[in-house]
Write an enzyme that holds these catalytic residues in place. Structure first.
Site, PDB file in Angstrom:
ATOM      1  N   GLU A  61       0.885  -1.162   0.000  1.00  0.00           N
ATOM      2  CA  GLU A  61       0.000   0.000   0.000  1.00  0.00           C
ATOM      3  C   GLU A  61       0.922   1.210   0.000  1.00  0.00           C
ATOM      4  O   GLU A  61       1.852   1.259   0.815  1.00  0.00           O
ATOM      5  CB  GLU A  61      -0.767   0.020   1.325  1.00  0.00           C
ATOM      6  N   ARG A 296       6.184 -13.538   8.934  1.00  0.00           N
ATOM      7  CA  ARG A 296       6.726 -12.200   8.745  1.00  0.00           C
ATOM      8  C   ARG A 296       8.057 -12.102   9.479  1.00  0.00           C
ATOM      9  O   ARG A 296       8.365 -12.905  10.349  1.00  0.00           O
ATOM     10  CB  ARG A 296       5.741 -11.137   9.216  1.00  0.00           C
ATOM     11  N   LYS A 306       4.452   0.296  10.010  1.00  0.00           N
ATOM     12  CA  LYS A 306       4.556   1.585   9.324  1.00  0.00           C
ATOM     13  C   LYS A 306       3.995   2.709  10.186  1.00  0.00           C
ATOM     14  O   LYS A 306       4.536   3.811  10.212  1.00  0.00           O
ATOM     15  CB  LYS A 306       3.771   1.540   8.001  1.00  0.00           C
TER      16      LYS A 306
HETATM   17  P1  ATP Z   1       1.128  -1.790   7.725  1.00  0.00           P
HETATM   18  O1  ATP Z   1       2.379  -1.741   8.564  1.00  0.00           O
HETATM   19  O2  ATP Z   1       0.680  -0.443   7.279  1.00  0.00           O
HETATM   20  O3  ATP Z   1       0.075  -2.706   8.237  1.00  0.00           O
HETATM   21  P2  ATP Z   1       2.185  -3.704   5.889  1.00  0.00           P
HETATM   22  O4  ATP Z   1       3.443  -3.826   6.640  1.00  0.00           O
HETATM   23  O5  ATP Z   1       1.228  -4.836   5.830  1.00  0.00           O
HETATM   24  O6  ATP Z   1       1.458  -2.415   6.332  1.00  0.00           O
HETATM   25  P3  ATP Z   1       2.004  -3.487   3.026  1.00  0.00           P
HETATM   26  O7  ATP Z   1       2.341  -2.279   2.246  1.00  0.00           O
HETATM   27  O8  ATP Z   1       0.629  -3.963   3.009  1.00  0.00           O
HETATM   28  O9  ATP Z   1       2.534  -3.184   4.478  1.00  0.00           O
HETATM   29  O10 ATP Z   1       3.023  -4.652   2.727  1.00  0.00           O
HETATM   30  C1  ATP Z   1       3.418  -5.088   1.468  1.00  0.00           C
HETATM   31  C2  ATP Z   1       3.900  -6.500   1.579  1.00  0.00           C
HETATM   32  O11 ATP Z   1       4.985  -6.609   2.494  1.00  0.00           O
HETATM   33  C3  ATP Z   1       2.802  -7.416   2.089  1.00  0.00           C
HETATM   34  O12 ATP Z   1       2.729  -8.520   1.217  1.00  0.00           O
HETATM   35  C4  ATP Z   1       3.245  -7.797   3.456  1.00  0.00           C
HETATM   36  O13 ATP Z   1       2.832  -9.096   3.773  1.00  0.00           O
HETATM   37  C5  ATP Z   1       4.758  -7.674   3.384  1.00  0.00           C
HETATM   38  N1  ATP Z   1       5.296  -7.366   4.693  1.00  0.00           N
HETATM   39  C6  ATP Z   1       5.022  -6.317   5.477  1.00  0.00           C
HETATM   40  N2  ATP Z   1       5.680  -6.387   6.638  1.00  0.00           N
HETATM   41  C7  ATP Z   1       6.409  -7.524   6.607  1.00  0.00           C
HETATM   42  C8  ATP Z   1       7.318  -8.180   7.516  1.00  0.00           C
HETATM   43  N3  ATP Z   1       7.601  -7.669   8.719  1.00  0.00           N
HETATM   44  N4  ATP Z   1       7.887  -9.336   7.110  1.00  0.00           N
HETATM   45  C9  ATP Z   1       7.622  -9.846   5.903  1.00  0.00           C
HETATM   46  N5  ATP Z   1       6.783  -9.302   5.020  1.00  0.00           N
HETATM   47  C10 ATP Z   1       6.176  -8.147   5.351  1.00  0.00           C
HETATM   48 MG    MG Z   2      -0.919  -4.032   4.911  1.00  0.00          MG
END
Ligand code: ATP
Ligand code: MG
Length: 598
Positions: A61, A296, A306
């Site tokens: 996003e 994750r 974020k």
């Molecule tokens: P927010 O922190 O705003 O909830 P998010 O971390 O889910 O957002 P996105 O922009 O939706 O952020 O993430 C893009 C991709 O990165 C998604 O497929 C998500 O699963 C992956 N992602 C985000 N954080 C992690 C993490 N800590 N480890 C592995 N993958 C991640």
């Molecule tokens: Mg997200």
């Protein structure tokens, strides 16, 4: 036959690789067609056989800067596509009309490219935005209504929540659940045409209010929301819910393996349900994508939300998204991390299906390993005190300087040698002198001999102090015929070797000594207020001296982003924002040894 896919054999396997290898062997997606762009079943059927053996996607996003957790996801998605002859799509998941910003879009593209990945393949640019699919999503919603798989619910949000039940209690059907498709369609079109208030009704999938999986209890798929969208403007006042939009985005783009983090596991049955309905209705090509979940990244001493990272920036706890203490890609980059180190890290931590914490030292270890083999060496004094060689004039003559040199890199002689000058006055580390040496201390104290690295052996004779008792000068005499590299230089044995720079030719430099941002290993675990464990000493700025070969004309002239090993101190990078040849600024990336141990 050798193909890019042979690379798969050189990497350690994991469950995602096994799934992909199984699908490739079984030809699961071999019959698919690809029109060269995202599209529904008709569009894709007009294309030729898909040149990509698999398709993955990275779908952030655009509402913040990417961090080390995203880097794991990027390395997995782009890395698997690369290793198996596939393509990874770069997709902005911008279906939520709030919180969009081109600043974020640009920084995300930049981060992915900097990490070493791209989205061009087979003559196509695979850079997409989910909001381009709103028309299809709307059509899919109408199809579900007509097929009896969706209805407009006019209950209040609160009534809907109560009727959903919970883990032990089945939900209760909405009184609107039995409306006819014609009634639902009319009402949904009114929603689209702006005839109803925000929040007054939603479109819901009609699945099973008694399902043990709460996500299947008639989830909302469209809501009314009057908001201007950065791409579609005011065209829509209804927007799809994420759980409805995401599978459709994957399917329109012909994704084969949709890889996400574990928290989406409970959504998978709806993902499958939705794509089954839309493929059986002929809207989407078959077979549809499949979703697979991996753990994750949780990294000690690091926050990867974020929202919380944004709080650090907006509350001024750090200097910005690219503060070298931030776990953002821009922060890591400014700190001196390299794409190679981050890729190595992603590979080393692997992919699993259960959550765990990775020690920060693992990330630093990858950086040290990659920098050690390439980074030029240099001497720097970070907490300087003057060293005066009291017999210099007598031995070498007043005002003379003695040329010394050292290899740029101990294992890469082809990189040449660094030059610097030894003289009567030098800078050494304040901590390299003790009036009364603690046990085992081998550096300067009255009566002790040490070697000044690449220079001469000296014998300490004492120090000068100011009224407050602070040492202002350390005094020593040079031991003749001990210059490094000359015959007999080693005749005098010393226990200590210290680094130094010459007062005549050293360059003053601002050095930013960064340390961990949080004092606790899991700063935000269990709902803890992470602000409370901010490390007050995470940044110390000192003015030190560096050897002249780092200057503009030197053999290892430091330009923004260049990394070095300052001997005895660790790895440093010329700050990408503030460093100039006239006013050098170095950031400490990490020390020479792991300092994260318990
Ligand atoms: P927010 O922190 O705003 O909830 P998010 O971390 O889910 O957002 P996105 O922009 O939706 O952020 O993430 C893009 C991709 O990165 C998604 O497929 C998500 O699963 C992956 N992602 C985000 N954080 C992690 C993490 N800590 N480890 C592995 N993958 C991640
Ligand atoms: Mg997200």
């Amino acid at each position: 036959m050798s193909s890019p896919a042979d690379k798969e054999n050189t990497k350690p396997s994991n469950f995602l690789r096994q799934i992909i290898e199984h699908d490739l062997a079984a030809g699961t997606y071999a019959g698919r067609r690809w029109a060269g762009r995202p599209g529904d079943a008709t569009v894709q059927a007009s294309g030729g056989p898909d040149p990509a053996r698999i398709r993955t996607r990275f779908p952030p996003e655009p509402n913040g800067y990417l961090h080390i957790g995203h880097a794991k996801s990027i390395c997995i998605n782009f890395g698997l596509a690369r290793d198996y002859g596939g393509v990874c799509h770069m997709r902005f998941d911008d279906t939520n009309p709030e919180k969009e910003d081109t600043e974020y879009v640009d920084s995300i593209l930049d981060a992915v490219q900097w990490l070493g990945f791209g989205w061009e393949a087979h003559g196509t640019r695979h850079l997409f935005q989910a909001s381009d699919y709103f028309d299809f999503m709307y059509r899919a919603a109408e199809y579900l209504i007509e097929a009896g798989h969706a209805y407009v619910d006019e209950q209040t949000a609160e009534a809907m929540r109560l009727a959903r039940g919970d883990f032990g209690k089945p939900g209760v059907d909405s009184p609107f659940r039995t409306r006819t498709p014609a009634e639902n369609l009319a009402r949904f079109r009114e929603m689209r045409d702006g005839q109803h208030e925000d929040g007054s009704m939603v479109l819901r999938a009609k699945i099973d209010m008694a399902s043990p999986n709460i996500n299947l209890r008639d989830p909302a798929i469209y809501r009314i929301r009057r908001a201007t969208h950065h791409n579609t403007g005011d065209k829509w006042c209804i927007y799809p819910m994420y759980t409805f939009a995401h599978p459709i985005e994957d399917a329109l783009e012909q994704i084969t393996h949709s890889l996400c983090t574990l928290e989406f596991e409970d959504q998978r049955p709806f993902y499958d349900w939705l794509l089954e309905r839309l493929t059986e209705g002929g809207l989407l090509q078959s077979p549809p994508p499949r979703q697979y979940e991996f753990a994750r990244l949780n990294l000690t001493y690091v926050i990867t939300s974020k929202r919380k990272l944004a709080q650090l920036v907006y509350d001024g706890k750090v200097s910005g998204w690219d503060d070298p203490r931030m776990p953002t890609i821009v922060g890591l980059r400014r700190r001196g991390y390299t794409p190679e180190a981050i890729q190595l890290f992603a590979e080393r931590i692997g992919v699993t299906k259960s959550d765990s914490w990775i020690d920060y030292s693992t990330l630093e270890g990858c950086l040290r390993e990659t920098l050690d083999v390439t980074a030029p060496r240099a001497m720097a004094v970070l907490e300087p005190v003057k060293l005066v060689i009291t017999n210099w004039d007598e031995l070498h003559g007043v005002g003379t300087l003695d040329a010394c040199s050292a290899p740029v890199h101990p294992h890469l002689p082809e990189l040449g040698r660094r030059d610097f000058k030894f003289g009567k006055e030098l800078w050494i580390e304040r901590t390299d002198y003790e009036e009364v040496p603690p046990k085992g201390y081998n550096r300067l104290y009255p009566g002790n001999k040490v070697r000044l690295k690449y220079g001469h052996v000296i014998e300490c004779t004492g120090a000068v102090k100011d009224a407050a008792g602070t040492v202002t000068e350390v005094h020593a005499t040079l031991v003749p015929d001990t210059k490094s590299g000359t015959p007999g230089a080693d005749a005098i044995k010393v226990k200590g070797v210290i680094t130094w720079v010459g007062a005549a030719d050293a360059l003053p430099a601002e050095v930013r000594l960064y340390d961990r941002l949080f004092t606790e290993a899991q700063p935000d675990a269990g709902g803890k207020d992470f602000i409370e464990s901010l490390n007050p000493d995470s940044l110390k700025v000192v003015t030190g001296y560096v050897e002249p070969s780092l200057g503009a004309a030197g053999v290892i002239a430091a330009k923004a982003d260049d990394k070095f090993q300052f001997e005895r101190h660790g790895y440093f990078v010329a700050d990408r924002v503030d460093h100039t040849a006239g006013k050098p600024v170095f950031n400490r990336v990490t020390g020479l040894k792991d300092s994260w141990g318990k």
